[in-house]
Design a protein around this motif. Structure first.
Motif, PDB file in Angstrom:
ATOM      1  N   ASP A 111      -7.604  11.643  -7.401  1.00 19.81           N
ATOM      2  CA  ASP A 111      -6.599  12.384  -8.162  1.00 19.81           C
ATOM      3  C   ASP A 111      -6.950  13.864  -8.158  1.00 19.81           C
ATOM      4  O   ASP A 111      -8.065  14.255  -8.533  1.00 19.81           O
ATOM      5  CB  ASP A 111      -6.525  11.888  -9.607  1.00 19.81           C
ATOM      6  CG  ASP A 111      -6.032  10.453  -9.706  1.00 19.81           C
ATOM      7  OD1 ASP A 111      -5.228  10.053  -8.852  1.00 19.81           O
ATOM      8  OD2 ASP A 111      -6.468   9.736 -10.637  1.00 19.81           O
ATOM      9  N   VAL A 112      -5.985  14.698  -7.749  1.00 17.77           N
ATOM     10  CA  VAL A 112      -6.171  16.147  -7.675  1.00 17.77           C
ATOM     11  C   VAL A 112      -5.127  16.816  -8.559  1.00 17.77           C
ATOM     12  O   VAL A 112      -3.943  16.435  -8.557  1.00 17.77           O
ATOM     13  CB  VAL A 112      -6.035  16.637  -6.215  1.00 17.77           C
ATOM     14  CG1 VAL A 112      -6.179  18.149  -6.142  1.00 17.77           C
ATOM     15  CG2 VAL A 112      -7.078  15.965  -5.331  1.00 17.77           C
ATOM     16  N   ALA A 113      -5.564  17.830  -9.328  1.00 13.45           N
ATOM     17  CA  ALA A 113      -4.641  18.546 -10.211  1.00 13.45           C
ATOM     18  C   ALA A 113      -3.651  19.371  -9.391  1.00 13.45           C
ATOM     19  O   ALA A 113      -4.015  20.028  -8.408  1.00 13.45           O
ATOM     20  CB  ALA A 113      -5.423  19.450 -11.153  1.00 13.45           C
ATOM     21  N   LEU A 114      -2.392  19.338  -9.843  1.00 12.43           N
ATOM     22  CA  LEU A 114      -1.332  20.122  -9.224  1.00 12.43           C
ATOM     23  C   LEU A 114      -0.648  20.917 -10.337  1.00 12.43           C
ATOM     24  O   LEU A 114       0.157  20.365 -11.098  1.00 12.43           O
ATOM     25  CB  LEU A 114      -0.345  19.202  -8.499  1.00 12.43           C
ATOM     26  CG  LEU A 114       0.706  19.851  -7.589  1.00 12.43           C
ATOM     27  CD1 LEU A 114       1.226  18.836  -6.575  1.00 12.43           C
ATOM     28  CD2 LEU A 114       1.875  20.420  -8.375  1.00 12.43           C
ATOM     29  N   PRO A 115      -0.971  22.190 -10.497  1.00 16.45           N
ATOM     30  CA  PRO A 115      -0.413  22.971 -11.608  1.00 16.45           C
ATOM     31  C   PRO A 115       0.943  23.593 -11.250  1.00 16.45           C
ATOM     32  O   PRO A 115       1.114  24.148 -10.161  1.00 16.45           O
ATOM     33  CB  PRO A 115      -1.462  24.057 -11.834  1.00 16.45           C
ATOM     34  CG  PRO A 115      -2.111  24.238 -10.499  1.00 16.45           C
ATOM     35  CD  PRO A 115      -2.031  22.909  -9.789  1.00 16.45           C
ATOM     36  N   LEU A 146       2.852  11.383  -6.591  1.00 20.25           N
ATOM     37  CA  LEU A 146       2.979  12.516  -7.493  1.00 20.25           C
ATOM     38  C   LEU A 146       3.284  11.988  -8.875  1.00 20.25           C
ATOM     39  O   LEU A 146       4.317  11.325  -9.085  1.00 20.25           O
ATOM     40  CB  LEU A 146       4.088  13.460  -7.016  1.00 20.25           C
ATOM     41  CG  LEU A 146       4.325  14.715  -7.853  1.00 20.25           C
ATOM     42  CD1 LEU A 146       3.061  15.565  -7.956  1.00 20.25           C
ATOM     43  CD2 LEU A 146       5.470  15.547  -7.276  1.00 20.25           C
ATOM     44  N   ASP A 147       2.348  12.253  -9.782  1.00 17.99           N
ATOM     45  CA  ASP A 147       2.463  11.724 -11.149  1.00 17.99           C
ATOM     46  C   ASP A 147       2.706  10.222 -11.125  1.00 17.99           C
ATOM     47  O   ASP A 147       3.605   9.685 -11.803  1.00 17.99           O
ATOM     48  CB  ASP A 147       3.565  12.448 -11.926  1.00 17.99           C
ATOM     49  CG  ASP A 147       3.203  13.905 -12.217  1.00 17.99           C
ATOM     50  OD1 ASP A 147       1.993  14.201 -12.293  1.00 17.99           O
ATOM     51  OD2 ASP A 147       4.121  14.726 -12.368  1.00 17.99           O
ATOM     52  N   GLU A 156      -0.006  20.929 -15.932  1.00 22.54           N
ATOM     53  CA  GLU A 156      -0.781  20.229 -14.899  1.00 22.54           C
ATOM     54  C   GLU A 156      -0.142  18.897 -14.542  1.00 22.54           C
ATOM     55  O   GLU A 156       0.131  18.074 -15.419  1.00 22.54           O
ATOM     56  CB  GLU A 156      -2.214  20.009 -15.398  1.00 22.54           C
ATOM     57  CG  GLU A 156      -3.158  19.451 -14.342  1.00 22.54           C
ATOM     58  CD  GLU A 156      -4.597  19.406 -14.847  1.00 22.54           C
ATOM     59  OE1 GLU A 156      -5.328  20.390 -14.632  1.00 22.54           O
ATOM     60  OE2 GLU A 156      -4.955  18.399 -15.494  1.00 22.54           O
ATOM     61  N   HIS A 157       0.022  18.684 -13.252  1.00 21.67           N
ATOM     62  CA  HIS A 157       0.501  17.415 -12.727  1.00 21.67           C
ATOM     63  C   HIS A 157      -0.593  16.806 -11.852  1.00 21.67           C
ATOM     64  O   HIS A 157      -1.661  17.408 -11.648  1.00 21.67           O
ATOM     65  CB  HIS A 157       1.800  17.624 -11.950  1.00 21.67           C
ATOM     66  CG  HIS A 157       2.927  18.080 -12.809  1.00 21.67           C
ATOM     67  ND1 HIS A 157       3.871  17.238 -13.341  1.00 21.67           N
ATOM     68  CD2 HIS A 157       3.238  19.335 -13.259  1.00 21.67           C
ATOM     69  CE1 HIS A 157       4.733  17.932 -14.069  1.00 21.67           C
ATOM     70  NE2 HIS A 157       4.363  19.219 -14.044  1.00 21.67           N
ATOM     71  N   LYS A 158      -0.297  15.633 -11.321  1.00 19.28           N
ATOM     72  CA  LYS A 158      -1.337  14.892 -10.596  1.00 19.28           C
ATOM     73  C   LYS A 158      -0.832  14.449  -9.232  1.00 19.28           C
ATOM     74  O   LYS A 158       0.191  13.768  -9.129  1.00 19.28           O
ATOM     75  CB  LYS A 158      -1.774  13.674 -11.419  1.00 19.28           C
ATOM     76  CG  LYS A 158      -2.867  12.834 -10.751  1.00 19.28           C
ATOM     77  CD  LYS A 158      -3.329  11.703 -11.663  1.00 19.28           C
ATOM     78  CE  LYS A 158      -2.246  10.670 -11.888  1.00 19.28           C
ATOM     79  NZ  LYS A 158      -2.738   9.498 -12.644  1.00 19.28           N
ATOM     80  N   LEU A 159      -1.590  14.862  -8.189  1.00 22.23           N
ATOM     81  CA  LEU A 159      -1.359  14.365  -6.837  1.00 22.23           C
ATOM     82  C   LEU A 159      -2.447  13.344  -6.532  1.00 22.23           C
ATOM     83  O   LEU A 159      -3.635  13.644  -6.627  1.00 22.23           O
ATOM     84  CB  LEU A 159      -1.414  15.502  -5.817  1.00 22.23           C
ATOM     85  CG  LEU A 159      -1.204  15.086  -4.356  1.00 22.23           C
ATOM     86  CD1 LEU A 159       0.241  14.665  -4.127  1.00 22.23           C
ATOM     87  CD2 LEU A 159      -1.582  16.209  -3.401  1.00 22.23           C
ATOM     88  N   THR A 160      -2.035  12.129  -6.183  1.00 18.33           N
ATOM     89  CA  THR A 160      -2.980  11.039  -5.917  1.00 18.33           C
ATOM     90  C   THR A 160      -2.987  10.705  -4.431  1.00 18.33           C
ATOM     91  O   THR A 160      -1.927  10.601  -3.802  1.00 18.33           O
ATOM     92  CB  THR A 160      -2.617   9.783  -6.728  1.00 18.33           C
ATOM     93  OG1 THR A 160      -2.671  10.094  -8.122  1.00 18.33           O
ATOM     94  CG2 THR A 160      -3.574   8.634  -6.433  1.00 18.33           C
ATOM     95  N   VAL A 161      -4.185  10.551  -3.905  1.00 15.83           N
ATOM     96  CA  VAL A 161      -4.382  10.124  -2.520  1.00 15.83           C
ATOM     97  C   VAL A 161      -4.969   8.716  -2.549  1.00 15.83           C
ATOM     98  O   VAL A 161      -6.021   8.489  -3.168  1.00 15.83           O
ATOM     99  CB  VAL A 161      -5.337  11.068  -1.771  1.00 15.83           C
ATOM    100  CG1 VAL A 161      -5.481  10.628  -0.317  1.00 15.83           C
ATOM    101  CG2 VAL A 161      -4.884  12.512  -1.869  1.00 15.83           C
TER     102      VAL A 161
END
Length: 671
Positions: free
Chosen positions: A580-584, A610-611, A643-648
């Motif tokens: 999980d990487v922060a996406l502001p 995404l989220d 802040e949003h969340k990008l998940t790989v």
């Protein structure tokens, strides 16, 4: 083991007491005497006679050398350590060649195979030992069929092969390898003063020699953790509980006369693991012998017993930690006094139960060296022309180097070692011991993170090379004598921003020698192991993902151009793992979201979210060469400020890919 000790104690006293007289040159040692040296901790305190040495032949990269004309070290970090010989003779390689009188004490290999290794002694036409190299380490092959002396660490869940068995010779020794022998080797050997009489190793062995080895094997198998010398004449035991207030020092015991501490044991209670780790680093064992101006022993309490951080159960010949307490059998002699103290640098009072055994000296006080044990971190400045050498001990005088415990803090993971040990003895410009890797020095192989314990070397704490690792190697029969000085180094390839070393060095030093190591403040002993927040290349990682997440420099890859020449790099993951990487988002709005990723032959197939909502199709990141992608669109999304969340998610790999399941990302683009 008491019988073996008495068998040669008188010989040792004569050897050390008249080290430079002609009489010493005529001393005779039997094979049973040499077997006794394998557990004789008292011998280590004898001031070494002139002519006694311990060195090592190994497969280190011969590109490393000292240029005498230029006065500089050349290719000092060369690392092709596996296939090297002294020279080639026909189809055979010469692994080792030495003059006697001497004795091989230790053989190690990372990858012994079926090709024969032959040991020729004293100019004989037939080898004394002629075996497939792999059979040196089975514990089943005569004449080496003693499982605690000849063993594979694979049996304990690690890797590496070791043989600890004396192979003496009077005049000479030559070791040759035939084709198919394997890769990587060490032969550690001692040389005795000129004129010493030794037996030549034979196979099959005489019955009395085989019996001595069987007794040693039985001791290691059944009684490791007990004093190998047994009870001593005139010994006394003192048991007492010591309470030391926070910030103060308490005297544990004061002894007078010509005696030796032969066993030191402690017990403690802790609230939890964190309390245990704090106490065992903030409490310090301090011992001063014969009115010395500084303590000869100054060591955090836990590290003195051979492991860190905290309490980690294991047994070795000299030290150990068990559910019943901790023990040390280092022999600590003194001529007139010893003061044992406990320093409490903690913020709370501490109580420790001590049991100390001491006995009269068995040789004149003038012939003994004091035991030294010191803990340090980065005390010795690195030599600019000898990078990557990291000094474990540097001392002047006369004595014996007896090994180290190394605590490694490696929070970012990855292999921290690869560094050869190098021992410079008595002013040598080129070290007489030059190894092949950090793990090889500690008797294991291939950077394996598995726990193991043996009489002389152990991995007592592991977090699989990410976090804490604790290793020890004690030199007993293979202790390294020095007459004027020793510098014992191990290579450290990574800076303190990635890997930290803390070293406990043990050695004997005759009075008048120079011990350069002093106390270390409490804040530098505990609390410095701080795990960095996962992330890299400017990205903020949320939570604690599996595997290793870090920045990777991309300068050397010519297949693309990366922003700031780096990327966030995720390794050691497997299918099903998520990152999980922060996406502001700076403000509310509709955003076109895209990513720039990396492709390579060992990269994964991934799915992005995404989220927590799936975005786009699976992305196959396989490519024969390392390249970066064009921006990959993930669609348009309504994002609120914040802040949003990008998940790989790793979902697999291309059939052509190396199945390492790596992932790299250069940019997240919001428009």
């Amino acid at each position: 083991m008491r019988r073996s000790f008495h068998a040669f104690a008188a010989v040792l006293i004569m050897l050390t007491g008249a080290a430079v007289t002609p009489a010493v040159a005529q001393q005779t040692l039997t094979y049973q005497d040499l077997v006794g040296w394998m557990t004789d901790l008292e011998r280590l305190a004898a001031v070494p006679p002139v002519g006694e040495t311990c060195r090592q032949w190994a497969s280190y990269d011969r590109a490393s050398r000292y240029d005498e004309g230029a006065g500089e070290y050349v290719n000092w970090s060369a690392n092709n350590d596996g296939p090297m010989f002294i020279r080639q003779e026909g189809e055979s390689g010469v692994m080792a060649e030495m003059e006697g009188p001497g004795c091989i004490w230790r053989v190690w290999s990372a990858l012994p195979q079926k090709g024969h290794v032959k040991i020729y002694l004293d100019g004989q036409d037939e080898p004394a030992i002629d075996l497939p190299f792999e059979d040196y380490f089975t514990g089943k092959t005569p004449p080496l069929h003693y499982p605690t002396l000849s063993y594979a660490l694979e049996d304990q869940g690690c890797r590496g092969k070791n043989l600890y068995l004396p192979i003496p010779y009077q005049k000479s020794c030559k070791i040759v390898a035939e084709e198919g022998w394997g890769r990587y080797y060490h032969f550690t050997y001692g040389t005795f003063p000129e004129g010493t009489k030794l037996p030549t190793f034979k196979s099959p062995m005489p019955a009395e020699d085989a019996a001595a080895l069987k007794e040693l094997d039985t001791f290691f198998r059944e009684r490791i953790g007990t004093d190998p010398a047994g009870s001593r004449e005139g010994e006394e035991t003192v048991s007492q509980s010591v309470r030391v207030p926070a910030g103060e020092t308490a005297e544990v015991l004061k002894l007078s006369g010509a005696r030796a501490v032969t066993a030191l044991k402690v017990k403690m209670d802790f609230e939890d693991r964190e309390d245990q780790m704090a106490a065992l680093r903030r409490l310090v064992l301090q011992i001063t012998f014969d009115g010395g101006r500084q303590p000869a022993v100054w060591c955090p309490l836990g590290d003195f017993f051979g492991t860190a951080p905290g309490e980690n159960h294991y047994k070795s010949l000299t030290t150990g930690m068990t559910g019943d307490g901790y023990y040390s059998y280092w022999y600590m002699p003194f001529g007139n006094s010893a003061v044992i103290e406990l320093v409490n640098d903690d913020e709370i009072d501490r109580s420790v139960q001590f049991e100390i055994v001491h006995s009269p000296l068995t040789r004149p006080a003038a012939e003994i060296a004091h035991f030294h044990c010191k803990w340090h971190r980065d005390v010795f400045p690195p030599s600019k022309d000898r990078w990557p050498d990291w000094t474990m001990l540097k001392t002047q005088g006369r004595g014996r180097f007896c090994g180290v415990m190394l605590h490694v803090w490696n929070p970012k993971g990855g292999w921290w070692g690869e560094g050869d040990e190098k021992f410079f003895v008595d002013g040598e410009k080129f070290p007489s011991t030059f190894g092949t890797g950090s793990e090889d020095y500690f008797g294991y192989a291939w950077g394996n993170g598995g726990l193991f314990q043996t009489p002389y070397h152990c991995q007592t704490m592991t977090q699989n090379n990410r976090g804490h690792q604790s290793l020890l190697r004690w030199h007993v029969a293979d202790a390294v004598p020095f007459q004027t000085s020793i510098e014992a180094c191990i290579e450290k390839y990574f800076g303190n921003d990635r890997t930290l070393f803390a070293c406990t060095a043990c050695w004997y030093l005759a009075p008048g020698g120079v011990d350069p190591l002093g106390p270390v403040p409490a804040e530098e002993r505990h609390g410095y192991c701080i795990a960095p927040a996962p992330g890299g290349a400017g990205f903020k990682v949320l939570g604690t993902p599996p595997g290793l997440v870090e920045s990777q420099r991309m300068n050397n890859f010519r297949g693309g151009t990366w922003h700031n020449n780096d990327q966030i790099w995720w390794t050691r993951a497997k299918p099903g793992d998520k990152l999980d990487v922060a996406l502001p988002a700076k403000k509310d709005g509709d955003y076109q979201v895209s990513v720039v990723l990396t492709k390579a032959r060992d990269y994964a197939v991934v799915q992005l979210y995404l989220d927590d909502k799936k975005v786009g199709d699976r992305i196959d990141l396989y490519n024969p060469e390392v390249i970066n992608t064009e921006p990959i669109s993930l669609g348009t999304h309504a994002l609120s400020q914040g802040e949003h969340k990008l998940t790989v998610e790793i979902v697999g790999a291309n059939e052509k890919a190396v199945k390492a399941y790596m992932f790299g990302m250069d940019l997240i683009i919001l428009k």
